[in-house]
Design a protein around this motif. Structure first.
Motif, PDB file in Angstrom:
ATOM      1  N   ALA A  16       0.834  -1.206   0.000  1.00  0.00           N
ATOM      2  CA  ALA A  16       0.000   0.000   0.000  1.00  0.00           C
ATOM      3  C   ALA A  16       0.869   1.257   0.000  1.00  0.00           C
ATOM      4  O   ALA A  16       0.580   2.219  -0.727  1.00  0.00           O
ATOM      5  N   ALA A 112      -0.122   3.239   6.330  1.00  0.00           N
ATOM      6  CA  ALA A 112      -0.245   1.984   5.567  1.00  0.00           C
ATOM      7  C   ALA A 112       0.513   0.902   6.332  1.00  0.00           C
ATOM      8  O   ALA A 112       1.375   0.212   5.780  1.00  0.00           O
ATOM      9  N   ILE A 278      -4.822   3.472   4.513  1.00  0.00           N
ATOM     10  CA  ILE A 278      -5.101   2.612   3.355  1.00  0.00           C
ATOM     11  C   ILE A 278      -4.594   1.193   3.602  1.00  0.00           C
ATOM     12  O   ILE A 278      -3.737   0.970   4.457  1.00  0.00           O
ATOM     13  N   GLY A 279      -5.109   0.266   2.833  1.00  0.00           N
ATOM     14  CA  GLY A 279      -4.612  -1.116   2.870  1.00  0.00           C
ATOM     15  C   GLY A 279      -5.166  -1.897   4.054  1.00  0.00           C
ATOM     16  O   GLY A 279      -6.228  -1.598   4.600  1.00  0.00           O
ATOM     17  N   ALA A 301      -5.327  -2.925  -1.465  1.00  0.00           N
ATOM     18  CA  ALA A 301      -4.223  -2.023  -1.093  1.00  0.00           C
ATOM     19  C   ALA A 301      -3.861  -1.109  -2.269  1.00  0.00           C
ATOM     20  O   ALA A 301      -3.628   0.098  -2.098  1.00  0.00           O
ATOM     21  N   GLN A 304      -6.838   1.407  -3.006  1.00  0.00           N
ATOM     22  CA  GLN A 304      -6.932   2.494  -2.028  1.00  0.00           C
ATOM     23  C   GLN A 304      -5.751   3.462  -2.151  1.00  0.00           C
ATOM     24  O   GLN A 304      -5.894   4.644  -1.836  1.00  0.00           O
ATOM     25  N   ALA A 305      -4.605   2.965  -2.605  1.00  0.00           N
ATOM     26  CA  ALA A 305      -3.465   3.861  -2.837  1.00  0.00           C
ATOM     27  C   ALA A 305      -3.818   4.890  -3.920  1.00  0.00           C
ATOM     28  O   ALA A 305      -3.501   6.080  -3.801  1.00  0.00           O
TER      29      ALA A 305
END
Ligand SMILES: Cc1cc2nc3c(=O)[nH]c(=O)nc-3n(C[C@H](O)[C@H](O)[C@H](O)COP(=O)(O)OP(=O)(O)OC[C@H]3O[C@@H](n4cnc5c(N)ncnc54)[C@H](O)[C@@H]3O)c2cc1C
Length: 392
Positions: A16, A112, A278-279, A301, A304-305
């Motif tokens: 991520a 992350a 995120i992730g 992951a 969302q990045a």
């Protein structure tokens, strides 16, 4: 009005974290980017750890996620640096503190920090007992397996099933112990979970369901696993594959909202302005279902990045990606896309579950909302595209 931050610290140097810095640069971010991660190696890929890395078919080098395209990322990597806290700095920036006493200040922070393997309570210290999350875990497990005769795997979820599949070709007696009546019923439903679990027997792996571990027996090294019904299974290696826990404790003293992961909105914003998550460590608001959801899958992951980069750069996001994950067991690719409710109707649309090559859909109120395929990536991709089109 969104102001693009001058500096961003990314915590967690894995899939991520790396994907976030790639996405930020791709979207034109020119500010300072620092990625701090607690591991010593630069970002590497975890899925092969329970599969080809365990069987020796891929090397350490093959695991590395970065390639020559990443040379231009202009990122400061701070490896072997574990974040221990997140506070406001005296000049109003976010201050991340680290285990070596140092700190970093930045306008924005992308968290992350992923997840770690859940352990069986009270069984620390016996040699031969493994969990599997990092490349070090995988090396240690590979070493143990090379000298073992009896492997007991606790948990028949994806990690447990993949380790069983990898070990099945290693001349070991493999037993999988699963507390629930049907493995993988959570992600796939009872019908398809049972079909996947059926692969264990086909490949000579014993699966015990409804079986609860009572104790791991042995003095210094594990010798057996005792179940709550008194059954004793000989074991010189035990793999505990009972899920993962998000790495959130380091931020316990911050004002971040935490509940089985860092809580975020659907754009990956936490409750603290300028802090994102995120992730595997994030529990993100799912607009479609109006719930927070934490996903422990590779594509989540990466997706969302991209989302967090859009949020930070105030660039428009595309339509929400279709949730997707895969697993590889007994030489077969297992793929799932979409969403699943327990009341969905499972419909076999191609192949035959008995042969281990098939495609099934999940239908709800006459609409296809999910698809699962074993060993048919081509047709799976077609259905996945249809799902994306129907969502758009
Ligand atoms: C063995 C295995 C097999 C898998 N197979 C599949 C598969 O087949 N298909 C699939 O879809 N997914 C699979 N996954 C899941 C996938 O690998 C994860 O979803 C993905 O790695 C999540 O990436 P992440 O960056 O969010 O978290 P992680 O990969 O967990 O990375 C988090 C990083 O943050 C670091 N960190 C933690 N705390 C701190 C801190 N306080 N400060 C700084 N750094 C910190 C950690 O050390 C780690 O390097 C597998 C996972 C494992 C472990």
């Amino acid at each position: 009005m969104n102001t693009v931050p001058n500096s961003i610290v990314v915590l967690g140097a894995s899939l991520a974290g790396l994907s976030a810095v790639r996405a930020l640069r791709e979207k034109g971010y020119t500010g300072r980017l620092v990625v701090a991660g607690s591991e010593t190696s630069l970002p590497y890929d975890r899925p092969p750890l329970s599969k080809e890395f365990l069987t020796g078919d891929v090397t350490d080098e093959d695991l590395l996620l970065m390639n020559s395209d990443d040379d231009t990322l202009d990122v400061e990597w701070r490896m072997n640096s574990t974040a221990t806290g997140l506070i406001r700095s005296p000049d109003g920036l976010h201050r991340v503190t680290f285990d070596d006493g140092s700190h970093l200040d930045a306008d924005a922070v992308v968290v992350a920090t992923g997840a770690r393997a859940r352990t069986l309570p009270g069984h620390f210290g016996l040699a031969g007992v493994h969990t599997l999350r990092s490349v070090d875990d995988a090396r240690a497990l590979r070493e143990s397996l090379s000298r073992a005769q009896n492997l007991v795997i606790v948990g028949a979820g994806f990690i447990g099933a993949e380790v069983a599949s990898s070990a099945a070709g290693m001349s070991l007696q493999v037993t999988v112990v699963e507390a629930s009546p049907t493995p993988l019923a959570g992600p796939l439903g009872i019908e398809l979970g049972a079909i996947c679990a059926g692969q264990h027997a086909v490949h000579g792996v014993r699966l015990l369901t409804g079986a609860v571990v009572d104790a791991l027996l042995g003095d210094d090294a594990v010798e057996a696993v005792r179940l709550s019904d008194g059954t004793v299974l000989p074991a010189d290696v035990v793999v505990v594959g009972i899920g993962a826990v998000p790495n959130v404790e380091w931020a316990g003293g911050s004002e971040l909202m935490i509940d089985d992961g860092f809580l975020t909105d659907s754009s990956c914003r936490t409750n603290l302005p300028g802090v994102y998550a995120i992730g595997d460590c994030a529990r993100t608001f799912d607009e479609a279902h109006q719930v927070h959801h934490r996903s422990e899958h590779w594509s989540n992951a990466v997706t969302q990045a991209a989302t967090v980069a859009d949020t930070i750069m105030a660039t428009p996001s595309g339509p929400a990606a279709i949730p997707y994950f895969w697993s590889h067991q007994y030489g077969k690719m297992l793929q799932f896309a979409g969403t699943r409710h327990s009341t969905d109707e499972v419909r076999f649309v191609d192949g035959d579950p008995g042969t281990g090559t098939f495609v099934a859909t999940y239908d709800r109120d006459g609409d296809t909302v999910g698809v699962f395929a074993m060993n048919n990536p081509r047709l799976f991709t077609r259905y996945k595209k249809q799902l994306a089109r129907s969502r758009a």
